[in-house]
Each structure stands twice: as structure tokens, then as C-alpha cells.
Design a protein around this motif. Structure first.
Motif, mmCIF file in Angstrom:
data_model
loop_
_atom_site.group_PDB
_atom_site.id
_atom_site.type_symbol
_atom_site.label_atom_id
_atom_site.label_comp_id
_atom_site.label_asym_id
_atom_site.label_seq_id
_atom_site.Cartn_x
_atom_site.Cartn_y
_atom_site.Cartn_z
ATOM 1 N N LYS A 17 8.578 -3.057 -0.589
ATOM 2 C CA LYS A 17 8.914 -1.942 0.184
ATOM 3 C C LYS A 17 9.212 -2.204 1.516
ATOM 4 O O LYS A 17 8.576 -2.927 2.171
ATOM 5 N N GLU A 18 10.186 -1.354 2.245
ATOM 6 C CA GLU A 18 10.373 -1.315 3.540
ATOM 7 C C GLU A 18 9.924 0.081 4.151
ATOM 8 O O GLU A 18 10.071 1.114 3.819
ATOM 9 N N LYS A 19 9.258 -0.177 5.236
ATOM 10 C CA LYS A 19 8.879 0.767 6.246
ATOM 11 C C LYS A 19 8.626 0.465 7.379
ATOM 12 O O LYS A 19 8.441 -0.886 7.774
ATOM 13 N N LEU A 21 6.581 -0.693 10.502
ATOM 14 C CA LEU A 21 5.209 -1.276 10.697
ATOM 15 C C LEU A 21 4.656 -1.390 12.185
ATOM 16 O O LEU A 21 5.548 -1.280 12.961
ATOM 17 N N LYS A 33 1.949 -6.784 -3.465
ATOM 18 C CA LYS A 33 2.873 -6.104 -2.756
ATOM 19 C C LYS A 33 3.242 -6.437 -1.520
ATOM 20 O O LYS A 33 2.412 -6.932 -0.814
ATOM 21 N N ILE A 35 5.411 -5.465 2.170
ATOM 22 C CA ILE A 35 6.085 -4.339 3.016
ATOM 23 C C ILE A 35 6.531 -5.279 4.070
ATOM 24 O O ILE A 35 6.055 -6.167 4.844
ATOM 25 N N ASP A 37 9.185 -4.731 7.771
ATOM 26 C CA ASP A 37 9.406 -3.620 8.702
ATOM 27 C C ASP A 37 11.048 -3.257 8.584
ATOM 28 O O ASP A 37 11.988 -4.397 8.555
#
Length: 150
Positions: A17-19, A21, A33, A35, A37
């Protein structure tokens, strides 16, 4: 290997998932999982994703505290896995043949960051020493030079 290709290869084992940070983190891995940035450039996302996948395949537990030697060892394992996934020594020869002449051009050619190139060179020096011969080429790792034998 491209960012998209890494995502496709790992989509059945790891959720990515990209979000955005915080606290300077570029990527995190926990329990299958990853993640990344979303504010990073694609080459950096590729390098970070490869390293986080390296954690999935090679490390155990929370290793954020890098003051512990065991955690530093696990971090190094993940980084080595990432280098092996993204770069082969033969690609330095391919870059030489394509006219690449400096680290910036090499990073663009391999679609990674210059920092990742430095990490890869250190990794290959640890395996091969100061140079490695492949067919009619000698790859020197310090400084990085490719020479063709006649």
C-alpha cells in the motif's frame, strides 16, 4: 526490475500500500504488509519496496532499534536481498555498452537511486573483492569501472 514488476511479483504473498508516512520513514514492513511513502520518486520507491520485501523474506520481529547488533544484521540481510533482486553485476557491463559514464546515468539506466548503486557496489565488493571478470569484461568496484579485455 521496475516498481510495478516488484509489486506484481509479490502481490500474492505481500499486501503493498502507498500512503504518506511520517517521522522520516520511507517504507515499513509488518506481518506481510508493506507501506511505501507515496511522496517518493519511482526509483526510490523501487529501492524501498525491494528492501521491505527483503524484510518479508529474511527478517523476523521488530528491528527498528538499530542500536542492537542483531537488528543491524537483519537490516543488512534485507538490503542484500534487495540488491540481489534489483541488480546483477552483468548490468554494469550492459550500462558500459550503452554509454553510461557516471553514477547518475547508471542509476537512471538501472532505475534505482544513486545511494542504492553505492549499496550494490559495497555488496558486490563483499562477494567478489575489488573486481570481477565476466567473459571479456572486468568490472572494478572501486572506483566503478568496466574494462573490455582484448
Amino acid at each position: 526490475m521496475t516498481y510495478e514488476r516488484l509489486m506484481i511479483e509479490s502481490e500474492y504473498e505481500v499486501k503493498i500500500k502507498e500512503k504518506s508516512l511520517e517521522y522520516g520513514f520511507k517504507g515499513l514492513y509488518k506481518n506481510g504488509k508493506v507501506i511505501i511513502d507515496r511522496n517518493l520518486k519511482v526509483a526510490e520507491k523501487t529501492c524501498i519496496l525491494a528492501e521491505e520485501l527483503g524484510h518479508h523474506y529474511t527478517t523476523i520481529g521488530n528491528i527498528i532499534d538499530q542500536t542492537k547488533i542483531e537488528n543491524r544484521k537483519q537490516e543488512l540481510k534485507a538490503r542484500r536481498w534487495a540488491v540481489d533482486k534489483l541488480i546483477r553485476v552483468e548490468q554494469f557491463i550492459d550500462a558500459f555498452k550503452a554509454g553510461v559514464r557516471n553514477r547518475h546515468e547508471l542509476a537512471e539506466f538501472l532505475e534505482v537511486t544513486e545511494e542504492f548503486i553505492d549499496m550494490a557496489i559495497d555488496h558486490f565488493k563483499g562477494i567478489y573483492g575489488l573486481c570481477h571478470t565476466i567473459d571479456n569484461y572486468i568490472v572494478y568496484f572501486e572506483p566503478l569501472i568496466v574494462l573490455e579485455k582484448f
